[in-house]
Design a protein around this motif. Structure first.
Motif, PDB file in Angstrom:
ATOM      1  N   GLY A 130       0.681  -1.194   0.052  1.00 27.20           N
ATOM      2  CA  GLY A 130      -0.115  -0.123   0.030  1.00 27.20           C
ATOM      3  C   GLY A 130       0.682   1.399   0.139  1.00 27.20           C
ATOM      4  N   LEU A 131       0.210   2.377  -0.224  1.00 30.90           N
ATOM      5  CA  LEU A 131       0.826   3.663  -0.036  1.00 30.90           C
ATOM      6  C   LEU A 131       0.289   4.463   1.214  1.00 30.90           C
ATOM      7  CD1 LEU A 131       0.272   3.044  -3.201  1.00 30.90           C
ATOM      8  CD2 LEU A 131       0.984   5.397  -3.553  1.00 30.90           C
ATOM      9  N   ALA A 132       1.286   5.015   1.906  1.00 33.81           N
ATOM     10  CA  ALA A 132       0.664   5.866   3.107  1.00 33.81           C
ATOM     11  C   ALA A 132       0.963   7.235   2.932  1.00 33.81           C
ATOM     12  CB  ALA A 132       1.673   5.442   4.292  1.00 33.81           C
ATOM     13  N   ASP A 133       0.490   8.276   3.606  1.00 27.63           N
ATOM     14  CA  ASP A 133       0.455   9.668   3.592  1.00 27.63           C
ATOM     15  C   ASP A 133       1.980   9.739   4.591  1.00 27.63           C
ATOM     16  OD1 ASP A 133       0.281  12.056   2.818  1.00 27.63           O
ATOM     17  OD2 ASP A 133      -1.563  12.591   4.328  1.00 27.63           O
ATOM     18  N   ASP A 134       2.460  11.027   4.012  1.00 27.74           N
ATOM     19  CA  ASP A 134       3.576  11.603   4.657  1.00 27.74           C
ATOM     20  C   ASP A 134       3.085  12.840   5.540  1.00 27.74           C
ATOM     21  OD1 ASP A 134       5.382   9.646   3.964  1.00 27.74           O
ATOM     22  OD2 ASP A 134       6.186  10.654   2.406  1.00 27.74           O
ATOM     23  N   LYS A 135       2.817  12.613   6.948  1.00 25.38           N
ATOM     24  CA  LYS A 135       2.446  13.800   7.611  1.00 25.38           C
ATOM     25  C   LYS A 135       3.558  14.100   8.570  1.00 25.38           C
ATOM     26  CE  LYS A 135      -2.376  12.509   7.154  1.00 25.38           C
ATOM     27  NZ  LYS A 135      -3.679  12.014   8.152  1.00 25.38           N
ATOM     28  N   SER A 136       4.105  13.393   9.301  1.00 26.87           N
ATOM     29  CA  SER A 136       5.083  13.820  10.522  1.00 26.87           C
ATOM     30  C   SER A 136       6.680  13.980   9.766  1.00 26.87           C
ATOM     31  CB  SER A 136       5.080  12.521  11.303  1.00 26.87           C
ATOM     32  OG  SER A 136       5.831  11.386  10.691  1.00 26.87           O
ATOM     33  N   LEU A 137       7.225  14.539  10.436  1.00 25.56           N
ATOM     34  CA  LEU A 137       8.482  14.797  10.079  1.00 25.56           C
ATOM     35  C   LEU A 137       9.318  13.537   9.508  1.00 25.56           C
ATOM     36  CD1 LEU A 137      10.875  16.855   9.706  1.00 25.56           C
ATOM     37  CD2 LEU A 137      11.473  16.702  12.087  1.00 25.56           C
ATOM     38  N   MET A 138       9.138  12.400  10.305  1.00 26.67           N
ATOM     39  CA  MET A 138       9.897  11.373  10.351  1.00 26.67           C
ATOM     40  C   MET A 138       9.257  10.571   9.169  1.00 26.67           C
ATOM     41  SD  MET A 138      11.888   8.711  10.898  1.00 26.67           S
ATOM     42  CE  MET A 138      12.318   9.274  12.762  1.00 26.67           C
ATOM     43  N   ALA A 169      -4.797   9.981  -3.700  1.00 28.23           N
ATOM     44  CA  ALA A 169      -3.719  10.346  -2.894  1.00 28.23           C
ATOM     45  C   ALA A 169      -4.086   9.385  -1.507  1.00 28.23           C
ATOM     46  CB  ALA A 169      -3.488  11.808  -2.336  1.00 28.23           C
ATOM     47  N   PRO A 170      -3.007   8.820  -0.907  1.00 34.74           N
ATOM     48  CA  PRO A 170      -3.453   8.202   0.450  1.00 34.74           C
ATOM     49  C   PRO A 170      -3.578   9.245   1.567  1.00 34.74           C
ATOM     50  CG  PRO A 170      -0.995   8.446  -0.057  1.00 34.74           C
ATOM     51  CD  PRO A 170      -1.549   8.846  -1.398  1.00 34.74           C
ATOM     52  N   LYS A 171      -4.413   8.662   2.453  1.00 38.48           N
ATOM     53  CA  LYS A 171      -4.910   9.728   3.608  1.00 38.48           C
ATOM     54  C   LYS A 171      -4.437   9.309   4.816  1.00 38.48           C
ATOM     55  CE  LYS A 171      -9.349   8.192   2.788  1.00 38.48           C
ATOM     56  NZ  LYS A 171      -8.896   7.569   1.378  1.00 38.48           N
ATOM     57  N   GLU A 172      -4.043   7.909   5.121  1.00 36.37           N
ATOM     58  CA  GLU A 172      -3.484   7.752   6.395  1.00 36.37           C
ATOM     59  C   GLU A 172      -1.875   7.592   6.509  1.00 36.37           C
ATOM     60  OE1 GLU A 172      -7.536   6.230   6.184  1.00 36.37           O
ATOM     61  OE2 GLU A 172      -5.886   5.734   4.928  1.00 36.37           O
ATOM     62  N   THR A 173      -1.303   7.681   7.277  1.00 33.06           N
ATOM     63  CA  THR A 173       0.111   7.526   7.580  1.00 33.06           C
ATOM     64  C   THR A 173       0.305   6.143   7.921  1.00 33.06           C
ATOM     65  OG1 THR A 173      -0.108   8.093  10.170  1.00 33.06           O
ATOM     66  CG2 THR A 173       0.377   9.863   8.451  1.00 33.06           C
ATOM     67  N   ILE A 174       1.555   5.525   7.928  1.00 34.29           N
ATOM     68  CA  ILE A 174       1.825   4.224   8.252  1.00 34.29           C
ATOM     69  C   ILE A 174       1.323   4.165   9.742  1.00 34.29           C
ATOM     70  CG2 ILE A 174       4.426   4.494   8.720  1.00 34.29           C
ATOM     71  CD1 ILE A 174       4.775   1.995   7.333  1.00 34.29           C
ATOM     72  N   LYS A 175       1.615   5.117  10.798  1.00 30.40           N
ATOM     73  CA  LYS A 175       1.314   4.841  12.027  1.00 30.40           C
ATOM     74  C   LYS A 175      -0.253   4.583  12.068  1.00 30.40           C
ATOM     75  CE  LYS A 175       1.600   7.014  16.466  1.00 30.40           C
ATOM     76  NZ  LYS A 175       2.139   8.348  17.170  1.00 30.40           N
TER      77      LYS A 175
END
Length: 207
Positions: A130-138, A169-175
């Motif tokens: 899958g694809l995840a969104d990049d929201k955090s600095l990490m 576009a993906p909505k959720e981060t991997i976390k």
């Protein structure tokens, strides 16, 4: 011209994971469901190693291309529709392996994982790329670090070919994906992978 393209093999950031998915599915054989099968390339490659391959995709054009690609393969079933809107008897069917490549982010995360759990046979395995969104600095740092190596690999493979597919576009981060997965699929393993992807694998307990 479109039909010819459908018959060809190609490489991109999704097909890069096909070999490992096929190797895993071969261990169980049986019936395999590919959610978001697109033009059927993965189904074509899986068919010689399992009892039956079933592909579902909501895109009419993708299913038409898959029908052309898979016309000579007998153990294939194609469904043109929404996985989350499966009607009986398909809701009651069970699969030894359920595969979902670059499709989960097109659906409601929680609903999709619940439905995948339902259609998976006891002792079966769910495999998601899958694809995840990049929201955090990490998230942003990790994506930035792999950008150059990915561009190098793209050039090595002659460029990434992207058939006509819906882009979302993906909505959720991997976390966030990990958190929901652990609620619905206890023990699921979620890992960051190359090509801006993650993998999720889960074995359904024997009932």
């Amino acid at each position: 011209m479109g039909v010819k393209l459908a018959m060809d093999t190609y490489w991109n950031h999704n097909t890069a994971f096909h070999d490992e998915l096929i190797t895993d599915a071969k261990l169980r054989g049986g019936r395999v469901l590919d959610i978001g099968c697109g033009d059927g390339l993965l189904l074509q490659r899986l068919a010689p190693f399992v009892q039956q391959v079933i592909g579902i995709d909501p895109d009419n054009t993708a299913i038409e291309l898959a029908q052309t690609r898979l016309a000579a393969i007998e153990n294939v079933v194609l469904m043109n529709g929404d996985f989350l809107a499966l009607s009986a008897p398909y809701q009651e069917e069970r699969y030894a392996t359920v595969i979902c490549v670059a499709t989960l982010h097109h659906m409601d995360l929680r609903s999709a994982l619940q439905q995948m759990r339902q259609v998976l046979a006891p002792g079966g395995r769910l495999l998601i790329i899958g694809l995840a969104d990049d929201k955090s600095l990490m998230d942003l740092v990790v994506s930035g670090l792999v950008l150059l190596p990915i561009r190098i690999m793209d050039r090595f493979h002659g460029g990434a070919s992207n058939p006509n597919v819906r882009i979302t576009a993906p909505k959720e981060t991997i976390k966030e994906i990990r958190q929901v997965a652990q609620e619905i699929l206890p023990g699921a393993r979620v890992r960051r992978r190359f090509y801006f992807r993650y993998s999720l694998s889960w074995d359904k307990p024997l009932e």
